[in-house]
Motif scaffolding. Structure first.
Motif, PDB file in Angstrom:
ATOM      1  N   ASP A 115       0.859  -1.188   0.000  1.00  0.00           N
ATOM      2  CA  ASP A 115       0.000   0.000   0.000  1.00  0.00           C
ATOM      3  C   ASP A 115       0.895   1.237   0.000  1.00  0.00           C
ATOM      4  OD1 ASP A 115      -2.196   1.622   0.093  1.00  0.00           O
ATOM      5  OD2 ASP A 115      -2.678   1.222   2.196  1.00  0.00           O
ATOM      6  N   ASN A 116       1.629   1.433  -1.111  1.00  0.00           N
ATOM      7  CA  ASN A 116       2.635   2.486  -1.153  1.00  0.00           C
ATOM      8  C   ASN A 116       2.659   3.140  -2.525  1.00  0.00           C
ATOM      9  OD1 ASN A 116       4.428   0.835  -2.893  1.00  0.00           O
ATOM     10  ND2 ASN A 116       4.627  -0.418  -1.044  1.00  0.00           N
ATOM     11  N   MET A 117       3.569   4.088  -2.713  1.00  0.00           N
ATOM     12  CA  MET A 117       3.596   4.856  -3.953  1.00  0.00           C
ATOM     13  C   MET A 117       4.017   4.013  -5.158  1.00  0.00           C
ATOM     14  SD  MET A 117       6.938   7.284  -3.358  1.00  0.00           S
ATOM     15  CE  MET A 117       8.594   6.597  -3.225  1.00  0.00           C
TER      16      MET A 117
ATOM     17  N   PRO B 265      -4.614  10.160  -7.822  1.00  0.00           N
ATOM     18  CA  PRO B 265      -3.922  11.157  -6.983  1.00  0.00           C
ATOM     19  C   PRO B 265      -3.199  10.553  -5.768  1.00  0.00           C
ATOM     20  CG  PRO B 265      -6.250  11.140  -6.474  1.00  0.00           C
ATOM     21  CD  PRO B 265      -6.079  10.166  -7.617  1.00  0.00           C
ATOM     22  N   LYS B 266      -3.459   9.281  -5.458  1.00  0.00           N
ATOM     23  CA  LYS B 266      -2.808   8.672  -4.302  1.00  0.00           C
ATOM     24  C   LYS B 266      -1.289   8.672  -4.476  1.00  0.00           C
ATOM     25  CE  LYS B 266      -2.600   4.394  -1.602  1.00  0.00           C
ATOM     26  NZ  LYS B 266      -3.219   3.069  -1.348  1.00  0.00           N
ATOM     27  N   HIS B 267      -0.820   8.274  -5.643  1.00  0.00           N
ATOM     28  CA  HIS B 267       0.615   8.261  -5.880  1.00  0.00           C
ATOM     29  C   HIS B 267       1.215   9.646  -5.707  1.00  0.00           C
ATOM     30  CE1 HIS B 267       4.132   8.822  -8.577  1.00  0.00           C
ATOM     31  NE2 HIS B 267       4.522   7.713  -8.000  1.00  0.00           N
ATOM     32  N   THR B 268       0.537  10.661  -6.207  1.00  0.00           N
ATOM     33  CA  THR B 268       1.034  12.037  -6.091  1.00  0.00           C
ATOM     34  C   THR B 268       1.183  12.432  -4.631  1.00  0.00           C
ATOM     35  OG1 THR B 268      -0.128  12.554  -8.149  1.00  0.00           O
ATOM     36  CG2 THR B 268       0.622  14.414  -6.814  1.00  0.00           C
ATOM     37  N   ARG B 269       0.179  12.084  -3.811  1.00  0.00           N
ATOM     38  CA  ARG B 269       0.227  12.421  -2.388  1.00  0.00           C
ATOM     39  C   ARG B 269       1.370  11.691  -1.691  1.00  0.00           C
ATOM     40  NH1 ARG B 269      -1.988   9.506   1.725  1.00  0.00           N
ATOM     41  NH2 ARG B 269      -3.332   8.334   0.288  1.00  0.00           N
ATOM     42  N   LEU B 270       1.494  10.385  -1.911  1.00  0.00           N
ATOM     43  CA  LEU B 270       2.539   9.617  -1.240  1.00  0.00           C
ATOM     44  C   LEU B 270       3.923  10.034  -1.701  1.00  0.00           C
ATOM     45  CD1 LEU B 270       0.913   6.056  -1.279  1.00  0.00           C
ATOM     46  CD2 LEU B 270       1.017   7.670   0.622  1.00  0.00           C
TER      47      LEU B 270
ATOM     48  N   LEU C 112      -0.871  10.161   6.066  1.00  0.00           N
ATOM     49  CA  LEU C 112      -0.683   8.743   5.787  1.00  0.00           C
ATOM     50  C   LEU C 112      -1.630   7.913   6.637  1.00  0.00           C
ATOM     51  CD1 LEU C 112       3.227   8.586   5.924  1.00  0.00           C
ATOM     52  CD2 LEU C 112       1.882   8.123   3.891  1.00  0.00           C
ATOM     53  N   THR C 113      -2.152   6.851   6.084  1.00  0.00           N
ATOM     54  CA  THR C 113      -2.883   5.886   6.886  1.00  0.00           C
ATOM     55  C   THR C 113      -1.876   4.955   7.559  1.00  0.00           C
ATOM     56  OG1 THR C 113      -3.044   4.238   5.124  1.00  0.00           O
ATOM     57  CG2 THR C 113      -4.751   5.947   5.189  1.00  0.00           C
ATOM     58  N   ASP C 114      -2.357   4.174   8.513  1.00  0.00           N
ATOM     59  CA  ASP C 114      -1.471   3.206   9.167  1.00  0.00           C
ATOM     60  C   ASP C 114      -0.867   2.252   8.148  1.00  0.00           C
ATOM     61  OD1 ASP C 114      -1.859   4.210  11.725  1.00  0.00           O
ATOM     62  OD2 ASP C 114      -3.582   2.923  12.119  1.00  0.00           O
ATOM     63  N   SER C 115      -1.705   1.761   7.237  1.00  0.00           N
ATOM     64  CA  SER C 115      -1.228   0.829   6.222  1.00  0.00           C
ATOM     65  C   SER C 115      -0.201   1.472   5.310  1.00  0.00           C
ATOM     66  CB  SER C 115      -2.414   0.320   5.388  1.00  0.00           C
ATOM     67  OG  SER C 115      -1.973  -0.496   4.332  1.00  0.00           O
ATOM     68  N   GLU C 116      -0.443   2.706   4.903  1.00  0.00           N
ATOM     69  CA  GLU C 116       0.493   3.411   4.028  1.00  0.00           C
ATOM     70  C   GLU C 116       1.820   3.676   4.721  1.00  0.00           C
ATOM     71  OE1 GLU C 116      -2.827   5.866   1.359  1.00  0.00           O
ATOM     72  OE2 GLU C 116      -1.794   6.819   3.055  1.00  0.00           O
TER      73      GLU C 116
ATOM     74  N   TRP D  71       8.451  -0.116   4.318  1.00  0.00           N
ATOM     75  CA  TRP D  71       8.934  -1.349   3.684  1.00  0.00           C
ATOM     76  C   TRP D  71       9.551  -1.076   2.317  1.00  0.00           C
ATOM     77  CZ3 TRP D  71      10.885  -5.560   2.177  1.00  0.00           C
ATOM     78  CH2 TRP D  71      10.530  -6.173   0.971  1.00  0.00           C
ATOM     79  N   VAL D  72       8.869  -0.317   1.485  1.00  0.00           N
ATOM     80  CA  VAL D  72       9.372  -0.119   0.124  1.00  0.00           C
ATOM     81  C   VAL D  72      10.680   0.673   0.142  1.00  0.00           C
ATOM     82  CG1 VAL D  72       8.192   2.045  -0.547  1.00  0.00           C
ATOM     83  CG2 VAL D  72       8.615   0.266  -2.252  1.00  0.00           C
TER      84      VAL D  72
END
Length: 422
Positions: free
Chosen positions: A99-101, A107-112, A238-242, A248-249
């Motif tokens: 759950d990462n970039m 828009p999620k990728h842009t935010r992360l 960020l969410t907990d999962s993010e 990790w990434v």
């Protein structure tokens, strides 16, 4: 044996094309995959494949097509959108770490990407120069000078691992275990035993990173992970999962590709004394040589997966909606339409850095490229300055490359060298 899933009888691929596609999935071509990619560029530049994971994938091998595909918004990086294919390749347990970039679209990728970029700045990277030099010197101090040894586990891997762990703020006594779990997650295996080991390692990694984030919340430091925790808590960014998946990434991508690239560069320079001499004239020459090896033998062989959000036609090949796509970085970087004499290593090549796709292209261009370049330049500069007569301990043609079929990475299985042959 794996093969092209479009058969000769269907009219999609000729016998020669199908043979080349099958070869690209075999173990035999790992020692030198470049002739196979050359054949694919000529005969099936957008080739339907059946890799070992069993999910039909289209492989793009020409430079112009690959560069365009890396930036094409019709090719999604959000593997949740291709959930059935995702589960078949990686299994359910991988989702918690993805759950990462790297696996998201705007828009999620842009935010992360903005969050990571705001903490992973050029200034922060440059501030690591002195510490990277210290780590480099310390590792070389421990390497034997009296006989042959494998440079990969003694130098190439621990250098970027220590750097990314320090950047993130991973305690020193916990790095070995984190690296072992990461190595298991990184393996390309699709049988029951490999999948079980993958599931266990992913669960352990996730539990560890959740705990580490909690500790950073209680006792923040100057590391990147603390900055991400702060961004989550203060800004809700960020969410907990993010948060866990981003940690990790960064840990994984921050060391494995750089480690293999250091090894690839050492190997190719030692195999070509004249190119080595030209590369070591000064810092600018070494920087140019490093970029040429990125083009010639990138540690990233194939891109991460994308999937077609709609029917797409590339070079008359229909990629149907929902199909998986990978770009062959290795194939694209040796395209003769872009690079003159692409199968020759030329450390004075004028356009290597500007043109190669080793760090990708477009919105997903590698955020860690400045750090990787700094690490490799310091590693290679120090290694050859301290040991100018270093030599391979095997004939170049006897070097062993990783034998995992159809991998994401291209690197040596071992790199036997002698630091001071005299």
């Amino acid at each position: 044996m794996t093969q092209a899933f479009a058969s000769e009888e269907s009219g999609a691929l000729s016998r020669e094309e199908a043979a080349a596609a099958a070869a690209a999935c075999s173990r035999e071509f790992r020692a030198d995959p470049h002739p196979v990619y050359a054949t694919l560029r000529e005969t099936a530049p957008v080739c339907p494949m059946s890799p070992p994971h069993g999910v039909e994938t289209y492989l793009i091998t020409r430079y112009d097509d690959g560069r365009a595909a890396l930036a094409d918004p019709r090719l999604s990086k959000d593997m949740y959108g291709a959930i059935d294919a995702y589960h078949r390749i990686f299994g359910d347990s991988s989702i918690a770490l993805d759950d990462n970039m790297l696996f998201s679209d705007p828009p999620k990728h842009t935010r992360l990407r903005r969050i990571v970029g705001s903490t992973f700045t050029p200034k922060r990277v440059e501030s690591l120069r002195t510490r990277i030099q210290e780590i480099t010197d310390g590792l070389l101090d421990q390497c034997p000078t009296s006989g042959p040894f494998n440079l990969l586990p003694e130098f190439c891997f621990p250098l970027p691992l220590q750097v990314i762990c320090e950047l993130l703020g991973v305690p020193e006594n916990e790095r070995k275990q984190a690296q072992e779990w990461s190595a298991t997650v990184a393996q390309t295996g699709f049988g029951p035993e490999a999948r079980k080991a993958l599931e266990i390692a992913e669960g352990n990694l996730r539990e560890y990173l959740v705990d580490l984030c909690a500790r950073k919340r209680k006792a923040p430091d100057s590391g990147l992970l603390s900055a991400l925790v702060t961004a989550k808590d203060q800004e809700g960014a960020l969410t907990d999962s993010e948060l866990v998946s981003t940690a990790w990434v960064l840990l994984f991508a921050g060391h494995k590709t750089t480690a293999y690239q250091i090894g690839n560069t050492v190997y190719h320079l030692l195999s070509r004394p004249e190119q080595k001499r030209l590369a070591l004239r000064d810092d600018a020459s070494l920087a140019a040589a490093i970029e040429e090896v990125f083009r010639f033998e990138s540690s990233v062989e194939n891109s991460t997966f994308r999937w077609a959000k709609e029917d797409i036609v590339i070079r008359d090949q229909l990629i149907p909606k929902g199909a998986l796509v990978q770009i062959s970085i290795t194939g694209a970087n040796r395209d003769p339409e872009v690079f003159a004499d692409p199968n020759e290593l030329d450390v004075q090549r004028p356009n290597a850095q500007a043109a190669h796709l080793a760090f990708g292209y477009g919105p997903h261009y590698c955020a860690g490229a400045p750090l990787a370049r700094l690490e490799i330049q310091l590693a290679l500069g120090t290694l050859f300055r301290r040991h100018p007569h270093m030599a391979l301990a095997v004939a170049p043609e006897d070097a062993r490359w990783m034998t995992v079929p159809f991998p994401a990475f291209r690197g040596l299985a071992e790199l036997p060298v002698v630091l001071d042959p005299s």
